[in-house]
Scaffold this motif. Structure first.
Motif, PDB file in Angstrom:
ATOM      1  N   PHE A   9     -13.618  -5.931   3.699  1.00  0.00           N
ATOM      2  CA  PHE A   9     -14.487  -4.759   3.802  1.00  0.00           C
ATOM      3  C   PHE A   9     -15.331  -4.618   2.545  1.00  0.00           C
ATOM      4  O   PHE A   9     -14.895  -4.942   1.444  1.00  0.00           O
ATOM      5  N   TYR A  51     -17.332  -1.288   0.783  1.00  0.00           N
ATOM      6  CA  TYR A  51     -17.568   0.141   0.806  1.00  0.00           C
ATOM      7  C   TYR A  51     -18.519   0.485  -0.342  1.00  0.00           C
ATOM      8  O   TYR A  51     -18.535  -0.160  -1.380  1.00  0.00           O
ATOM      9  N   PHE A  59     -18.010   3.324   4.427  1.00  0.00           N
ATOM     10  CA  PHE A  59     -17.965   1.984   4.979  1.00  0.00           C
ATOM     11  C   PHE A  59     -19.354   1.357   5.040  1.00  0.00           C
ATOM     12  O   PHE A  59     -20.319   1.978   5.469  1.00  0.00           O
ATOM     13  N   TYR A  63     -17.826  -5.174   7.486  1.00  0.00           N
ATOM     14  CA  TYR A  63     -16.543  -5.818   7.701  1.00  0.00           C
ATOM     15  C   TYR A  63     -16.798  -7.258   8.121  1.00  0.00           C
ATOM     16  O   TYR A  63     -17.583  -7.508   9.029  1.00  0.00           O
ATOM     17  N   LEU A  79     -17.260  -1.377  -3.528  1.00  0.00           N
ATOM     18  CA  LEU A  79     -15.852  -1.753  -3.505  1.00  0.00           C
ATOM     19  C   LEU A  79     -15.609  -2.835  -2.464  1.00  0.00           C
ATOM     20  O   LEU A  79     -16.024  -2.701  -1.310  1.00  0.00           O
ATOM     21  N   SER A  98      -7.832  -7.008   3.811  1.00  0.00           N
ATOM     22  CA  SER A  98      -6.629  -6.740   4.598  1.00  0.00           C
ATOM     23  C   SER A  98      -5.809  -8.018   4.615  1.00  0.00           C
ATOM     24  O   SER A  98      -6.192  -8.995   5.257  1.00  0.00           O
ATOM     25  N   LEU A 153      -4.905  -2.018   2.799  1.00  0.00           N
ATOM     26  CA  LEU A 153      -5.963  -2.779   2.184  1.00  0.00           C
ATOM     27  C   LEU A 153      -5.682  -2.948   0.694  1.00  0.00           C
ATOM     28  O   LEU A 153      -5.151  -2.052   0.047  1.00  0.00           O
TER      29      LEU A 153
END
Lengths: 112, 119
Positions: free
Chosen positions: A33, A35, A45, A48, A87, A91, A100
Motif C-alpha cells: 500500500f 498512503y 489511501f 495498492y 507511507l 501486508s 500491515l
C-alpha cells in the motif's frame, strides 16, 4: 524480522516529477500500500499493488517488483498540495492478512 | 458519519493518570485497528478487532494498555498509569472484511487521531 525502508525526506519543484522508493524485507507478501499523510492529519489511501508492474491513477502511479522487494510511487505535475508524508506499507502475513508493516514515511517538500 | 471519528482530538494528562480514547468506525466496517504514531515515526500496530473479538493483541506495548469493542462498532483504548513515553498520536482505522483471495488485505480508512501528551 520485518523491515521497510524509505527515504526520510525529499524535495521537488512544483510542476516536476518525483519518485519515492520503498524497499521491503518481510516474511511473506500479500500486497503493498501507499498512503498520503498531510501534517497533523490521518493517512489516506493512495494505491495498492499485488502484482508486478505499474498501476496508474491520474497524476499518481505506483510500481511493484516482488522479486526485488521494491516499489515506487511516482508523482507527476507536482502541486503545492502534494507536500505531505508518503507511507509505504506491506501486508506480509498469509493467515492474518489484516496486519500491515509500515515504513516511517517519506516527507515530500514541494518548492515553488 | 461519513468517516472514522475519534475523540478527544487532543488529550493532555499527568503521568500516572488513566486515559480513555474512543473510536467510532465507518458504519458497516467490521474490522477495526488501533495504531500509535510517534513524531517522525511509522505507524505502530497495537490491536485489531474483527467484530467484537480481538484475535491479535500482540502489538499492545504493555499490560497498561487495553482495548474493547462493543456492539461491533465503537472501540475504546484505555491506557492505565500513563507514562511520558506513551505520548503519541493514536490512530484508529476501519475496513470491510475480505471478499476475495486476490485482495486479502482491505483498504484501511483512518480517523483523525488523538494526540496524547503525558506531562
Amino acid at each position: 524480522g520485518q523491515n521497510i525502508d524509505q527515504p526520510t525526506e525529499m524535495t521537488a519543484t512544483e510542476g516536476a516529477i518525483v519518485q519515492i522508493n520503498c524497499t521491503y524485507q518481510t516474511s511473506g507478501f500479500n500486497g503493498l500500500f501507499w498512503y498520503q499523510q498531510h501534517a497533523g492529519e490521518a493517512p489516506t489511501f493512495l494505491s495498492y499493488n499485488v502484482l508486478d508492474g505499474l498501476e496508474e491513477k491520474g497524476r499518481f502511479s505506483s510500481f511493484l517488483s516482488r522479486s526485488k522487494g521494491y516499489s515506487y510511487l511516482l508523482l507527476k505535475e507536482l502541486q503545492m498540495k502534494d507536500s505531505a508524508s508518503y507511507l509505504c506499507a506491506v501486508s506480509p502475513f498469509m493467515d492474518s492478512n489484516y496486519q500491515l508493516i509500515w515504513g516511517a514515511g517519506t516527507k515530500l517538500i514541494i518548492k515553488p | 458519519g461519513a468517516g472514522v471519528s475519534q475523540s478527544p482530538s487532543n488529550k493532555v494528562t499527568e503521568k500516572g493518570k488513566d486515559v480513555e480514547l474512543r473510536c467510532d468506525p465507518i458504519s458497516g466496517h467490521t474490522a477495526l485497528y488501533w495504531y500509535r504514531q510517534s513524531l517522525g515515526q511509522g505507524l505502530e500496530f497495537l490491536i485489531y478487532f474483527q467484530g467484537n473479538s480481538a484475535p491479535d493483541k500482540s502489538g499492545l506495548p504493555s499490560d497498561r494498555f487495553s482495548a474493547e469493542r462493543t456492539g461491533g462498532s465503537v472501540s475504546t483504548l484505555t491506557i492505565q498509569r500513563t507514562q511520558q513515553e506513551d505520548s503519541a498520536v493514536y490512530l484508529c482505522a476501519s475496513s470491510l472484511p475480505s471478499v476475495s483471495w486476490d485482495f486479502p488485505t482491505d483498504t484501511q480508512y483512518f480517523g483523525p487521531g488523538t494526540r496524547l501528551t503525558v506531562l
